[in-house]
Design a protein around this motif. Structure first.
Motif, PDB file in Angstrom:
ATOM      1  N   UNK A   5       0.841  -1.199   0.000  1.00  0.00           N
ATOM      2  CA  UNK A   5       0.000   0.000   0.000  1.00  0.00           C
ATOM      3  C   UNK A   5       0.879   1.253   0.000  1.00  0.00           C
ATOM      4  N   UNK A   6       0.684   2.086  -1.016  1.00  0.00           N
ATOM      5  CA  UNK A   6       1.568   3.231  -1.270  1.00  0.00           C
ATOM      6  C   UNK A   6       0.798   4.552  -1.183  1.00  0.00           C
ATOM      7  N   UNK A   7       1.452   5.575  -0.616  1.00  0.00           N
ATOM      8  CA  UNK A   7       0.962   6.954  -0.711  1.00  0.00           C
ATOM      9  C   UNK A   7       2.013   7.787  -1.432  1.00  0.00           C
ATOM     10  N   UNK A   8       1.588   8.596  -2.385  1.00  0.00           N
ATOM     11  CA  UNK A   8       2.483   9.478  -3.138  1.00  0.00           C
ATOM     12  C   UNK A   8       2.347  10.903  -2.622  1.00  0.00           C
ATOM     13  N   UNK A   9       3.450  11.503  -2.217  1.00  0.00           N
ATOM     14  CA  UNK A   9       3.441  12.904  -1.790  1.00  0.00           C
ATOM     15  C   UNK A   9       4.415  13.658  -2.692  1.00  0.00           C
ATOM     16  N   UNK A  10       3.863  14.331  -3.681  1.00  0.00           N
ATOM     17  CA  UNK A  10       4.640  14.973  -4.750  1.00  0.00           C
ATOM     18  C   UNK A  10       3.878  16.190  -5.244  1.00  0.00           C
ATOM     19  N   UNK A  11       4.543  17.354  -5.283  1.00  0.00           N
ATOM     20  CA  UNK A  11       3.832  18.581  -5.637  1.00  0.00           C
ATOM     21  C   UNK A  11       3.691  18.793  -7.136  1.00  0.00           C
ATOM     22  N   UNK A  12       4.521  18.147  -7.935  1.00  0.00           N
ATOM     23  CA  UNK A  12       4.443  18.325  -9.378  1.00  0.00           C
ATOM     24  C   UNK A  12       3.357  17.401  -9.933  1.00  0.00           C
ATOM     25  N   UNK A  13       2.287  18.000 -10.458  1.00  0.00           N
ATOM     26  CA  UNK A  13       1.115  17.212 -10.864  1.00  0.00           C
ATOM     27  C   UNK A  13       1.445  16.148 -11.908  1.00  0.00           C
ATOM     28  N   UNK A  43      -2.105  14.391   6.447  1.00  0.00           N
ATOM     29  CA  UNK A  43      -3.497  13.980   6.626  1.00  0.00           C
ATOM     30  C   UNK A  43      -3.774  12.657   5.919  1.00  0.00           C
ATOM     31  N   UNK A  44      -3.280  12.522   4.692  1.00  0.00           N
ATOM     32  CA  UNK A  44      -3.484  11.283   3.935  1.00  0.00           C
ATOM     33  C   UNK A  44      -2.787  10.107   4.620  1.00  0.00           C
ATOM     34  N   UNK A  45      -1.600  10.342   5.115  1.00  0.00           N
ATOM     35  CA  UNK A  45      -0.860   9.277   5.795  1.00  0.00           C
ATOM     36  C   UNK A  45      -1.600   8.811   7.048  1.00  0.00           C
ATOM     37  N   UNK A  46      -2.156   9.754   7.805  1.00  0.00           N
ATOM     38  CA  UNK A  46      -2.900   9.382   9.015  1.00  0.00           C
ATOM     39  C   UNK A  46      -4.183   8.630   8.669  1.00  0.00           C
ATOM     40  N   UNK A  47      -4.829   9.034   7.567  1.00  0.00           N
ATOM     41  CA  UNK A  47      -6.093   8.402   7.187  1.00  0.00           C
ATOM     42  C   UNK A  47      -5.901   7.005   6.602  1.00  0.00           C
ATOM     43  N   UNK A  48      -4.800   6.804   5.874  1.00  0.00           N
ATOM     44  CA  UNK A  48      -4.628   5.538   5.132  1.00  0.00           C
ATOM     45  C   UNK A  48      -3.634   4.588   5.779  1.00  0.00           C
ATOM     46  N   UNK A  49      -2.695   5.107   6.592  1.00  0.00           N
ATOM     47  CA  UNK A  49      -1.656   4.277   7.227  1.00  0.00           C
ATOM     48  C   UNK A  49      -1.036   3.302   6.223  1.00  0.00           C
ATOM     49  N   UNK A  50      -0.366   3.812   5.192  1.00  0.00           N
ATOM     50  CA  UNK A  50       0.182   2.946   4.143  1.00  0.00           C
ATOM     51  C   UNK A  50       1.419   2.173   4.626  1.00  0.00           C
ATOM     52  N   UNK A  54       6.040   7.450  -0.581  1.00  0.00           N
ATOM     53  CA  UNK A  54       7.003   8.027  -1.516  1.00  0.00           C
ATOM     54  C   UNK A  54       6.917   9.535  -1.359  1.00  0.00           C
ATOM     55  N   UNK A  55       7.984  10.147  -0.874  1.00  0.00           N
ATOM     56  CA  UNK A  55       7.946  11.569  -0.519  1.00  0.00           C
ATOM     57  C   UNK A  55       8.991  12.351  -1.309  1.00  0.00           C
ATOM     58  N   UNK A  56       8.522  13.399  -1.964  1.00  0.00           N
ATOM     59  CA  UNK A  56       9.426  14.314  -2.663  1.00  0.00           C
ATOM     60  C   UNK A  56      10.039  15.277  -1.653  1.00  0.00           C
ATOM     61  N   UNK A  57      11.293  15.639  -1.865  1.00  0.00           N
ATOM     62  CA  UNK A  57      11.930  16.575  -0.939  1.00  0.00           C
ATOM     63  C   UNK A  57      11.434  18.005  -1.153  1.00  0.00           C
ATOM     64  N   UNK A  58      11.245  18.413  -2.412  1.00  0.00           N
ATOM     65  CA  UNK A  58      10.923  19.806  -2.706  1.00  0.00           C
ATOM     66  C   UNK A  58       9.447  20.132  -2.618  1.00  0.00           C
ATOM     67  N   UNK A  59       8.820  19.895  -1.467  1.00  0.00           N
ATOM     68  CA  UNK A  59       7.412  20.225  -1.300  1.00  0.00           C
ATOM     69  C   UNK A  59       7.257  21.707  -0.997  1.00  0.00           C
ATOM     70  N   UNK A  60       6.131  22.328  -1.372  1.00  0.00           N
ATOM     71  CA  UNK A  60       6.008  23.787  -1.252  1.00  0.00           C
ATOM     72  C   UNK A  60       5.886  24.310   0.173  1.00  0.00           C
TER      73      UNK A  60
END
Length: 239
Positions: A5-13, A43-50, A54-60
């Motif tokens: 189970x994966x969560x993607x955290x990336x600001x570039x659409x 919030x997504x991580x807390x809701x889904x507990x993956x 996958x986390x991008x460093x350059x988040x806004x």
């Protein structure tokens, strides 16, 4: 085997959409959430507990290193099953890599990795091990060698700093520090060299290399070479 189970955290659409599309084609992967910034990501991580984030460093709003540290240290995540963190970024400089591991990242991959490499990184991370992009390992080793070259020209002794290591590991390293030869072998492990390549570069037998590797794994309290490389980067043993 159940899907990872994966969560993607990336600001570039476009990047996020591309990753999501590629990963959804894999039977072993289930994308359970995504976010375009750090706050949404939490919030997504807390809701889904993956299993893996996958986390991008350059988040806004807050960079991926800060986000990783928050996941590792905040009480709101303490009650959840530990989330593995795979940093996925274009940053390949040594300081960024070391900062990511010091913050608690499990693995580190460049965005231009092939889908096969990314799947290997995800699978390895999910299994509780660490994965380092080979290109990053080479960059870190090159800068380490340059640093050691400068240090060797100075009058004082060269010292290896141990930092960001759990107390029990620090105690082992202080009671049984790595020898100079073991540090040389460890640097080549970080560079991705196998035993035969290490033996050739250090002019020793493969059997001797195996002995050094076994001692290194014992002193660093790890089970395999990849974990040894990660611990070396986190602790500054090759930094």
């Amino acid at each position: 085997m159940s899907a990872i189970r994966i969560v993607l955290i990336e600001d570039h659409d476009l990047t996020r959409m591309g990753l999501r599309t590629a990963l959804k084609q894999q039977d072993m992967i289930e994308v359970v959430g995504e976010a375009a910034n750090g706050q949404q990501g939490l919030e997504v991580l807390k809701d889904t507990a993956p299993d893996v984030a996958l986390i991008d460093i350059g988040l806004p709003d807050r960079d991926g290193i800060e986000l990783t540290q928050h996941i590792r240290e905040s009480e709101e995540f303490a009650s959840l099953t530990p989330i593995k963190v795979l940093i996925l970024t274009m940053h390949d400089d040594r300081d960024t890599v070391l900062a990511a591991f010091a913050a608690g990242a499990d693995s580190y991959s460049l965005k231009d990795a092939s889908i096969e490499q990314l799947l290997e990184a995800i699978s390895t991370t999910y299994e509780g091990n660490s994965w380092i992009d080979p290109a990053i390992a080479r960059i870190v080793l090159h800068q380490v060698q340059q640093s050691r070259s400068v240090e060797s020209d100075s009058d004082g002794p060269i010292q290896t700093t141990i930092r960001s290591v759990d107390p029990e590991y620090r105690q082992v390293l202080e009671s049984e520090p790595l020898t100079d030869r073991e540090l040389e072998v460890l640097e080549l492990i970080v560079a991705g060299c196998n035993n035969a390549a290490i033996a050739e570069q250090l002019y020793i037998t493969v059997g001797t290399v195996k002995t050094h590797v076994r001692n290194i794994l014992y002193k660093l309290c790890v089970d395999d070479r990849t974990q040894a490389a990660v611990r070396a980067l986190r602790s500054g043993l090759v930094g």
